[in-house]
Design a protein around this motif. Structure first.
Motif, PDB file in Angstrom:
ATOM      1  N   THR A  46     -58.213   7.518  -6.700  1.00 23.66           N
ATOM      2  CA  THR A  46     -57.146   8.243  -7.396  1.00 23.66           C
ATOM      3  C   THR A  46     -56.880   7.649  -8.769  1.00 23.66           C
ATOM      4  OG1 THR A  46     -56.119   8.788  -5.270  1.00 23.66           O
ATOM      5  CG2 THR A  46     -54.754   9.016  -7.244  1.00 23.66           C
ATOM      6  N   ARG A  47     -56.866   6.334  -8.851  1.00 22.10           N
ATOM      7  CA  ARG A  47     -56.600   5.680 -10.135  1.00 22.10           C
ATOM      8  C   ARG A  47     -57.744   5.897 -11.114  1.00 22.10           C
ATOM      9  NH1 ARG A  47     -56.034  -0.587  -9.725  1.00 22.10           N
ATOM     10  NH2 ARG A  47     -58.308  -0.419  -9.774  1.00 22.10           N
ATOM     11  N   TYR A  48     -58.993   5.812 -10.632  1.00 19.16           N
ATOM     12  CA  TYR A  48     -60.138   6.021 -11.512  1.00 19.16           C
ATOM     13  C   TYR A  48     -60.139   7.435 -12.096  1.00 19.16           C
ATOM     14  CZ  TYR A  48     -62.074   1.703  -9.570  1.00 19.16           C
ATOM     15  OH  TYR A  48     -62.270   0.403  -9.181  1.00 19.16           O
ATOM     16  N   THR A  70     -57.581   9.545 -12.360  1.00 13.72           N
ATOM     17  CA  THR A  70     -56.412   9.760 -13.226  1.00 13.72           C
ATOM     18  C   THR A  70     -56.629   9.148 -14.603  1.00 13.72           C
ATOM     19  OG1 THR A  70     -54.971   9.763 -11.283  1.00 13.72           O
ATOM     20  CG2 THR A  70     -53.925   9.449 -13.424  1.00 13.72           C
ATOM     21  N   ASP A  71     -57.131   7.921 -14.637  1.00 15.86           N
ATOM     22  CA  ASP A  71     -57.412   7.275 -15.928  1.00 15.86           C
ATOM     23  C   ASP A  71     -58.469   8.041 -16.709  1.00 15.86           C
ATOM     24  OD1 ASP A  71     -55.576   5.337 -15.268  1.00 15.86           O
ATOM     25  OD2 ASP A  71     -57.083   3.867 -14.611  1.00 15.86           O
ATOM     26  N   GLU A  78     -56.668   4.584  -2.967  1.00 12.36           N
ATOM     27  CA  GLU A  78     -55.929   4.194  -4.167  1.00 12.36           C
ATOM     28  C   GLU A  78     -56.853   4.046  -5.374  1.00 12.36           C
ATOM     29  OE1 GLU A  78     -53.190   0.445  -5.770  1.00 12.36           O
ATOM     30  OE2 GLU A  78     -53.884   0.521  -3.686  1.00 12.36           O
TER      31      GLU A  78
END
Length: 310
Positions: A118-120, A122-123, A115
């Motif tokens: 993926t968040r890093y 995407t940002d 998680e």
């Protein structure tokens, strides 16, 4: 003089050597990562784990040097000895506490690794154009891992990452506004230059020109694998340090009581010997058994007369 290995348990000696080498390696490795890939550590959330590695190494280094100094001088390790500003046993306790906290942090990172990565990413892709640190992070990551996008190079097509005037003003003789109006709809199938396999390549109009000169593999799975391996290696290291330090602390604390018991036993034996002195009693008994010279002469005369009559 050879070190007296009998006064210190062998595990204390070898465990301290292993921890000393580990502390030197931890300090050097953590500083190297901070200076070389500090941005990647910060963006992936592993900077805190690296900070625990550095802190643990700094505390372990003088602690284990102190233990090895006792061994080198053929002395028994004194758990009350001062290490910098606190007793040796307290330094070991602090090492255990710090590494236990690091173990918990590594477990949390491993559980949420998918998680977080993926968040890093995407940002970073969303703020690629507006925030310099995200741009530098994605460029460094894509150059070093030879990857592009989150799961594929096509992930860049979904983000407004490019600077239309800077990156896609092909003909300087044309008016900028006219060129933007003409070309802006057709630059959606483009990727940053950090996706290129070499220094320069075709990174725009990929639908028409093809993807032969760019990396098409996504960075998400690669980054997730690297973070998992790194956190697992750190977890094993922290657990080993905790186990070794607990055993060393137990051995140096329990070994301290044995000489006191031996000394008490020796004092008891010496007290018995003082009370029942063998030499003194032997002299007293031998003196009491000595015959009087006058009595011995009187006893010899009847014996001589009996021999003459016979």
């Amino acid at each position: 003089m050879k070190p007296d290995m009998g006064s210190n348990h062998a595990f204390v000696v070898w465990g301290s050597c292993v921890l000393w080498v580990t502390s030197v390696f931890a300090i050097a490795w953590s500083l190297l990562l901070f200076f070389c890939v500090g941005d990647i550590l910060l963006m992936t959330g592993t900077d805190l784990v690296n900070a625990f590695v550095l802190l643990s190494g700094i505390i372990m280094l003088p602690t284990n040097i102190s233990i090895l100094c006792f061994v080198a001088n053929s002395k028994k390790v004194d758990y009350k000895a001062k290490v910098v500003c606190c007793p040796l046993w307290l330094s070991i306790v602090w090492i255990i506490i710090i590494n236990v906290a690091a173990v918990i942090l590594c477990i949390v990172k491993i559980i949420s690794c998918q998680e977080l990565t993926t968040r890093y990413l995407t940002d970073s892709m969303q703020h690629y154009r507006s925030v310099p640190k995200y741009k530098h992070f994605m460029d460094d990551l894509q150059w070093s891992l030879k990857c592009c996008g989150l799961y594929s190079y096509k992930d860049w097509f979904l983000h407004d990452w490019y600077d239309k005037i800077r990156d896609y003003e092909w003909d300087p003789s044309l008016d900028k506004d006219n060129s933007l109006n003409k070309r802006s709809p057709s630059v959606t199938d483009s990727v940053p230059l950090s996706c290129c396999k070499s220094g320069s390549c075709i990174s725009n109009y990929l639908t028409e020109l093809g993807t032969h000169s760019i990396n098409t593999t996504g960075c998400g799975p690669l980054l997730h694998r690297i973070v998992m391996i790194s956190m697992s290696a750190h977890l094993v290291m922290f657990l080993l340090i905790v186990v070794i330090e607990i055993i060393i602390l137990k051995l140096i604390m329990t070994k301290e009581r044995q000489p006191e018991n031996e000394k008490k036993g020796k004092h008891r034996n010496s007290d018995v010997r003082h009370i029942m002195s063998v030499k003194g009693n032997f002299d007293a008994s031998s003196g009491s058994c000595q015959l009087n010279p006058e009595d011995s002469d009187e006893l010899e005369q009847p014996i001589l007369e009996d021999e003459n009559t016979n």
